[in-house]
Design an enzyme around this catalytic site. Structure first.
Site, short mmCIF file in Angstrom:
data_model
loop_
_atom_site.label_atom_id
_atom_site.label_comp_id
_atom_site.label_asym_id
_atom_site.label_seq_id
_atom_site.Cartn_x
_atom_site.Cartn_y
_atom_site.Cartn_z
N GLY A 151 20.53 10.19 19.46
CA GLY A 151 19.94 11.31 18.73
C GLY A 151 19.39 10.87 17.38
O GLY A 151 19.62 9.75 16.92
N GLY A 152 18.62 11.77 16.76
CA GLY A 152 18.11 11.51 15.41
C GLY A 152 16.65 11.12 15.42
O GLY A 152 16.00 11.12 14.39
N PRO A 157 14.91 5.28 22.93
CA PRO A 157 16.37 5.27 23.06
C PRO A 157 16.90 6.70 23.17
O PRO A 157 16.30 7.64 22.66
CB PRO A 157 16.84 4.61 21.77
CG PRO A 157 15.66 4.35 20.94
CD PRO A 157 14.44 4.70 21.68
N ASP A 204 13.09 20.81 15.09
CA ASP A 204 12.30 19.61 14.80
C ASP A 204 11.20 19.38 15.83
O ASP A 204 10.78 18.25 16.06
CB ASP A 204 13.17 18.37 14.56
CG ASP A 204 13.98 17.97 15.78
OD1 ASP A 204 13.91 18.69 16.79
OD2 ASP A 204 14.67 16.94 15.72
N ALA A 250 9.71 15.76 20.73
CA ALA A 250 8.38 15.15 20.87
C ALA A 250 7.87 15.33 22.29
O ALA A 250 6.69 15.59 22.51
CB ALA A 250 8.45 13.67 20.51
N GLY A 284 13.42 14.42 22.45
CA GLY A 284 13.25 15.61 23.28
C GLY A 284 12.22 16.56 22.69
O GLY A 284 11.41 17.15 23.41
N LYS A 298 10.44 10.12 15.69
CA LYS A 298 10.38 10.34 14.23
C LYS A 298 11.66 9.83 13.58
O LYS A 298 12.68 9.67 14.23
CB LYS A 298 10.19 11.83 13.91
CG LYS A 298 11.34 12.77 14.34
CD LYS A 298 12.49 12.89 13.35
CE LYS A 298 13.58 13.84 13.84
NZ LYS A 298 14.89 13.63 13.21
O1 C5P Z 1 16.85 24.26 16.31
P1 C5P Z 1 17.72 23.43 17.18
O2 C5P Z 1 17.85 24.01 18.58
O3 C5P Z 1 17.30 22.02 17.21
O4 C5P Z 1 19.16 23.47 16.53
C1 C5P Z 1 20.34 23.07 17.23
C2 C5P Z 1 21.59 23.54 16.45
O5 C5P Z 1 21.69 22.81 15.23
C3 C5P Z 1 21.53 25.00 16.03
O6 C5P Z 1 22.07 25.85 17.02
C4 C5P Z 1 22.37 25.01 14.78
O7 C5P Z 1 23.73 25.05 15.09
C5 C5P Z 1 22.11 23.65 14.17
N1 C5P Z 1 21.06 23.70 13.12
C6 C5P Z 1 21.36 24.22 11.87
N2 C5P Z 1 20.40 24.24 10.90
C7 C5P Z 1 19.17 23.75 11.12
C8 C5P Z 1 18.83 23.21 12.39
C9 C5P Z 1 19.80 23.20 13.38
O8 C5P Z 1 22.49 24.66 11.63
N3 C5P Z 1 18.27 23.76 10.14
#
Ligand code: C5P
Length: 359
Positions: free
Chosen positions: A104-105, A101, A158, A111, A109, A13
């Site tokens: 990140g971004g 690739p 995500d 998906a 993972g 994405k």
């Molecule tokens: O949800 P996920 O595990 O992908 O998030 C990884 C880290 O990114 C979280 O622990 C948090 O520190 C940060 N994050 C955030 N706000 C979001 C999504 C992620 O601060 N909306």
């Protein structure tokens, strides 16, 4: 039930704009973003058979992929088996063939986690099994679909978007997802810098910026609400108008009678003129080379200029969107001349996303 393994495409994405709010008490940040799936994919293969006790084995062609419960696909499968009302116990083997690739971004993972779930469902015929027990039939299927979104949200912010696919509005911490009308595919070039970006660090840098600029929780809430309204109204305008046709896929298109693509449905949404990714403010300050890659992708002032170019998520992947294949190839050539790796792909509407999912 034991048969051929199930192979599922696990697409990447990008974020068509990303607004970030002030830090929240729960450690997360409120977001308003539009996710868009791409044709690029990994392949996730699952074999599952009912067993007395659940066991999960995970392998990958890429040594960087964790093969235990740190892997999002592992957690998704584990939690899904527990969540299915009848408590499936199964022996599960997951293989992740990395083609995407590693930068990140792109949500690779996340998906993978959804692809593993879809494959598991197929292997164990979970929907069928659930339909035979209360609340039965379509209601059981609906309850299960909601459950899947909940599990996905626990696995990562995500992840749920990949249970929708196509063009998806993401709210709250990004896990609260709503399908938007699909836009006609556009060409996409993904730029892959050698350096990585730490998402938690990018959020911490954002917090420092918010503190320095005095962005209050109230003001950021207003900002994000306005942004989600703007997205909703822009995409409401993508309803097919006189002169535009909806193809067999249900995707809004320019119409087949035009000699070639002359205008992009993406541009007609109007979003390319006002969206931005807030992460660019902190990430580009730390890594100016990424700003330069965005500039190369943009090709502003050239005949092959991008419709839009941006960092994806917190990076380090960047992307440019183009009206024609030629424009996209020109962007790849510019990146190559600058020594930056790239991938040429297209945006993937929801119908195609689901049609091609199970191989
Ligand atoms: O949800 P996920 O595990 O992908 O998030 C990884 C880290 O990114 C979280 O622990 C948090 O520190 C940060 N994050 C955030 N706000 C979001 C999504 C992620 O601060 N909306």
């Amino acid at each position: 039930m034991v048969g051929m393994p199930t192979q599922v495409r696990s697409h990447a994405k990008i974020n068509l704009g990303l607004g970030i709010g002030a830090p929240r008490a729960d450690g997360f940040h409120a977001l308003t973003t539009v996710y868009q799936t791409l044709e690029l994919y990994d392949v996730v293969t699952v074999t599952a058979r009912p067993a007395k006790a659940t066991s999960i084995r995970l392998t990958s062609n890429d040594a960087r992929v964790p093969t235990d419960s740190r892997n999002t696909a592992w957690r998704m499968v584990e939690w899904a088996l527990k969540a299915a009302q009848m408590h499936f116990e199964a022996e599960v083997e997951i293989h992740i063939e990395k083609r995407l690739p590693v930068q990140g971004g792109l949500g690779a993972g996340s998906a993978n986690a959804v692809a593993a779930l879809i494959a598991l469902e197929t292997e164990l015929e979970i929907v069928n099994e659930l339909s035979n027990v209360p609340p039965f039939g379509q209601v059981a299927e609906m309850v299960w679909n909601v459950k899947k979104l909940e599990i996905a949200a626990q696995v990562g912010s995500d992840v749920p978007l990949f249970l929708i696919g196509g063009t998806v509005l993401g709210l709250d911490r990004g896990q609260d997802v709503y399908p938007l009308p699909d836009i006609e595919p556009v060409w996409c070039v993904v730029g892959l810098p050698e350096t990585g970006v730490s998402t938690p660090q990018a959020f911490r840098d954002w917090d420092a910026l918010c503190a320095a600029e005095g962005l209050t929780a109230e003001a950021s809430e207003v900002k994000l609400k306005e942004l989600s309204r703007a997205y909703a109204s822009a995409f409401a305008g993508t309803i097919p108008q006189a002169g535009y046709k909806t193809g067999s896929s249900g995707v809004v298109s320019n119409g087949d009678d035009l000699a070639g693509p002359q205008e992009s449905a993406l541009v007609r949404t109007g979003i390319t003129s006002w969206i931005e990714n807030d992460f660019e403010r902190v990430v580009f300050a730390q890594q100016p080379s990424l700003r330069e890659i965005k500039r190369i992708l943009s090709g502003t002032g050239t005949p092959e200029a991008a419709l839009y170019a941006s960092l994806s998520g917190s990076g380090s992947a960047l992307f440019g969107l183009y009206l024609t294949r030629g424009d996209a190839e020109a962007a790849c050539a510019r990146l190559q001349a600058a020594g930056v790796e790239s991938r040429l792909t297209r945006t993937l509407p929801r119908t195609e996303y689901w049609r091609g999912m199970v191989l």
